[in-house]
Structures are given as C-alpha cells and as structure tokens.
Scaffold this motif. Structure first.
Motif, short mmCIF file in Angstrom:
data_model
loop_
_atom_site.label_atom_id
_atom_site.label_comp_id
_atom_site.label_asym_id
_atom_site.label_seq_id
_atom_site.Cartn_x
_atom_site.Cartn_y
_atom_site.Cartn_z
N ASP A 235 -25.35 -26.47 -11.74
CA ASP A 235 -26.23 -27.74 -11.70
C ASP A 235 -25.29 -28.81 -11.57
N ASP B 88 -22.03 -32.84 -12.87
CA ASP B 88 -22.81 -33.82 -12.06
C ASP B 88 -22.14 -34.54 -11.17
N GLY C 154 -33.26 -34.03 -8.82
CA GLY C 154 -32.17 -34.80 -9.12
C GLY C 154 -31.74 -35.59 -7.83
N ASP D 101 -32.26 -27.90 -8.96
CA ASP D 101 -31.36 -28.75 -9.79
C ASP D 101 -30.60 -27.67 -10.71
N SER E 22 -28.21 -33.19 -11.80
CA SER E 22 -28.62 -33.66 -12.93
C SER E 22 -27.59 -34.25 -13.89
#
Length: 494
Positions: A359, A256, A316, A340, A362
């Motif tokens: 990713d 993230d 996201g 995403d 998100s």
C-alpha cells in the motif's frame, strides 16, 4: 586475485518460452524508451498491456485465461546450465564496480561502495550527464582514479557492461530497465546486483535464472531489508528454534508515497506512478517477502508453491491528484488501476503461510509488518515486540531488546553503520563485497531474486482471477529440497 583475464561469454539471447507463456509476458517494445526518458511521458502507461495482451492484460480478460497463462509460465523449462545454488564467487583482492543509475538511490549508495576497502568504482552511467559527473567527482574525492562516464544515450549502459575491468554491475534504475540491464551484464561476464524488483514478468524471471546458470554469473536482488538489525536477529532466533516449528509470517511495504510519486523532481519522471496504470497487484513485495522467506529457509529446505491475492479499489492516487495537482498537469491523463492495498497469501510446501501487503497510495505510517510465528511464540515489528514460551505466559508482549544476544555478527561488528535505512544499506554492501573478495557463496542468489519478485506479476493475475490461487514456479528446479546456508552466516576469516 581479479579474473579480468577470463574472456566474457559470447553474448547470446535466450529464446522466450512459447505458447500461453508468450501471451502472459508480451511486452510493448516502446515502453523502455518512453520510460527511460521524461519526454512524452504524459499518459505513457495508458493502453499498455500489463503482463500481456489479451488473456493477462490489465484491461480485462476472463479469469480462467489468467490462471492458464500463469500456469503455463510456472512450468519449469529444461535447465540450460548448472545450478547456481551454493556456487561461490571467484576470490579477488579488489572488487571493481560499475554503477548504472545515479538518481536518489544510486547517488546515496555510491558513498557506501566508496567507504569500503578493496572496492573500486571503475565506471558510472546515467542518461543525465550531470548526475554521472557528480558521481564521478565523489569517486575522485574518495581518492580513487576517475571512473569512466557513460551518459551518451539510453543504451550506453551496454558499453559499461562490455568493459574488461569490471567484476560487478550495480543496477539502480526504473523497474522496467532492471531486466535488460541485468541480462546485458551477465551476457558480458559480470556478476550483477539489482534493486527491487529484479524484473516485472514471469518470463523475465525465468530468463534471468537461465542466464545465471549458463553464464555462471550471480544475479542477485539487493534486498536491503534482509540485512535490517531486527530481521537478522529474528533470523538467528528462528534457526535456533526459539519460535518452535515455524507456522506463519507476514511482510509488507506499506509506505505512503503519494507526495513523492507526484513530485516532478524526486523521481526522474513519473515512471513509478505510471506502474499504477498497468498493474493491479503488489508492485513491491521484496522488502516484506525476503526476510520472511529467509526465516523459513525458502529455497533451502522449503519452497513457496502458490499465491492468492485480492486488492481494494484504486482510489488513493486519483484522490490525491484531485486535491493537489493543478488543471492541465500531465497526470490528469492517467487512469489508475493499481489496488490501493493488495493482500496476498502465500503457501509453502511445508504448509506454512506468508501474508504479504502492499500500500503506497493511502495514508499510513511506514510499516513492513515483519512478523514471524511458530509453535512456541511470535514476533511482530512496527513496533517491535515478542512473546515466547516458556518465558512469556501472561498474554502480555515482552521487550524485544532483551534478545540482543541473538544479533547477527554483522551487527555486532558494525554497531553504528553509516548510510541510510538505519544502516542496513551499508551492512548489505559490506557483506556482498566481502563475499566477492573472499570467494564466498553469496547470502542469496538468482533463485531468491526470482521468488521474492514473483508476486509482482502473479498478484496481478490472481486479482484478475478473483483471488484464485496461482502456482509459484520452482525456479530452483528441485534444488530447494537440499538444506544449504543462507543469510544466517558465520563470520569468515579475512
């Protein structure tokens, strides 16, 4: 001994391939200057063709045309030099290093180069002079002579590469600069190591392969995760046959990064976020792909032949911006197209399957997945666990710590390495500099760099083609059929 008496190859550009390949790789000439600085960066990614205008652009195009473009670049052009597979470095008593890029990553990595005996940092380069001067102070504080500073403009790295007292150039800059900098280093007779990914286009990957073969300079993707403790243990176990015949693996970069990508101070401008306005696919496959490719001896007895990718809707980053960024922030001019989550399936010549995920947009705990399965069992990371027959027969995961005897000699010799990412950064730099000092074959080469990075453009094109499998080029031009050493090395005699 150092080989500074050897003249550098005469700089000569390699002509691009023609035909459909040109369409698949066309590049906006202004991108480099726009993204190297922060000036005028708001909305800089808007309207730029991702991987090309027309047939392979992010804005649209028919799926069959995307497939045709990928196939055109996948075809191996005639070899211009000799293979670099199995080619050792020249032995030298001291490795002289030039570093280009001194942001977050470069500023931390210079400490590791300075911690090693037989390594000198001779020059540093960054367009922000304060960063270059800070790095230079680290060099003198370590007891080395003051390095030359290159901070005049965005082209000053070319002057660093022209120096006669540098053996190795380390490139740690925004992604779109990796290719021109690696290219310039080799054309000036330097070995070069590049942070991930090594380039953003298939045509650029082919040019790096050709340049490495022509100039006889190594061009390496400095993939630190290949040197992780778990990764190197699994590597040795796989090669010893504990997993039986290897069947499948998985790797990822699920991290993230929303807060960091919108932080105006963490990155030098929004260059990383802007790539989500250009490409739909896997922007950062190397951390997950490299280790699994090593387990399966990709380019050393097997090769990857195709990739099929799908991606989710890009929600996201826009949602994060809506919640956290004030009205009028430059990010509001950006339109995000990057999925995403991207999921890719890679097939090998031996019928193995590798799953890749990406990713950064998100909520998700950090994971590289790092999984390997064969006819006798499976390993999965995050958290680490293992199940191997005949030891395990109760359908319950076992403790991976029981297999510490299989640790690579690098981790046995450096049990508590300094530096970031759990010590893998130090292990990587130590081993690379050791190979250069002792005149050894590097653990990985330009062919590995090209393969590990190929999912960047190919996943984008596959998503555009609604998941159609696309060919992955054989960058080795047939050398993959020959078994050869890789990262599962023996400890050398100093």
């Amino acid at each position: 001994m150092n080989d500074d008496a050897r003249p550098a190859p005469e700089p000569q550009d390699i002509p691009p391939h023609s035909g459909a390949a040109d369409e698949a790789n066309r590049q906006d000439p202004s991108r480099r200057s726009v993204l190297w600085t922060t000036a005028g960066v708001a909305g800089a990614g808007l309207g730029l063709g991702a991987l090309g205008a027309g047939t392979a652009s992010a804005a649209g195009g028919r799926a069959p045309e995307a497939v045709t473009a990928a196939e055109a670049v996948a075809a191996a052009p005639p070899r211009q030099g000799r293979t670099m597979a199995g080619v050792p470095f020249e032995r030298r008593s001291t490795v002289r290093v030039g570093i280009i890029g001194l942001g977050n990553r470069g500023d931390s990595m210079i400490d590791l180069f300075l911690a090693l005996p037989g390594v000198q940092v001779k020059a540093v380069c960054d367009t922000v002079r304060d960063k270059a001067e800070k790095a230079a102070k680290k060099v003198t504080a370590a007891g080395q002579p003051a390095p030359a500073i290159y901070a005049k403009d965005e082209h000053d790295y070319e002057n660093l590469c022209k120096r006669g007292d540098i053996d190795f150039v380390y490139v740690v800059t925004p992604w779109e600069l990796h290719f021109p900098m690696a290219k310039t280093a080799m054309l000036n007779g330097k070995h070069v190591g590049v942070e991930c990914p090594i380039a953003m286009r298939l045509e650029e990957l082919w040019q790096l392969v050709d340049l490495s073969e022509r100039t006889r300079r190594h061009c390496m993707q400095l993939e630190n995760c290949c040197y992780g403790k778990n990764e190197m243990r699994v590597l040795r176990m796989a090669h010893a046959g504990l997993f039986g015949e290897l069947q499948h693996g998985a790797g990822a970069y699920n991290h993230d990064l929303r807060e960091l990508m919108f932080d105006p101070d963490y990155y030098e401008g929004p260059w990383r976020r802007l790539w989500h306005t250009r490409l739909r696919g896997d922007l950062y496959p190397n951390h997950g792909f490299g280790p699994v490719a090593n387990y399966m001896d990709v380019n050393r007895g097997d090769r990857v032949v195709s990739i099929s990718s799908v991606g989710t809707t890009p929600l996201g980053l826009a949602a994060y911006r809506e919640e956290h960024m004030p009205p009028g922030d430059p990010s509001w001019k950006e339109s995000y197209i990057g999925a995403d989550r991207t999921i890719s399936l890679v097939q090998t010549a031996k019928g193995r399957v590798i799953r890749l995920e990406h990713d950064v947009s998100s909520p998700h705990p950090y994971s590289r997945i790092n999984s390997l399965g064969g006819t006798r069992g499976v390993f999965e990371d995050y958290p680490e666990r293992i199940y191997l027959e005949p030891t395990n027969t109760n359908h319950q995961w076992d403790d991976f710590k029981k297999y510490a005897e299989w640790d690579h000699w690098l981790w046995k010799e450096h049990a508590n390495p300094p530096g970031g990412h759990g010590g893998m950064d130090y292990i990587m730099v130590f081993r690379l500099m050791q190979c250069m000092r002792l005149g050894l074959v590097p653990d990985f080469d330009v062919y590995d760099a090209a393969v590990w990075t190929a999912p960047v453009p190919l996943s984008h094109l596959s998503i555009k083609a609604k998941g159609a499998p696309l060919p992955i080029p054989d960058f080795t031009r047939g050398e993959w059929k020959k078994a050869r050493s890789g990262m599962d090395s023996e400890k050398p005699a100093e």
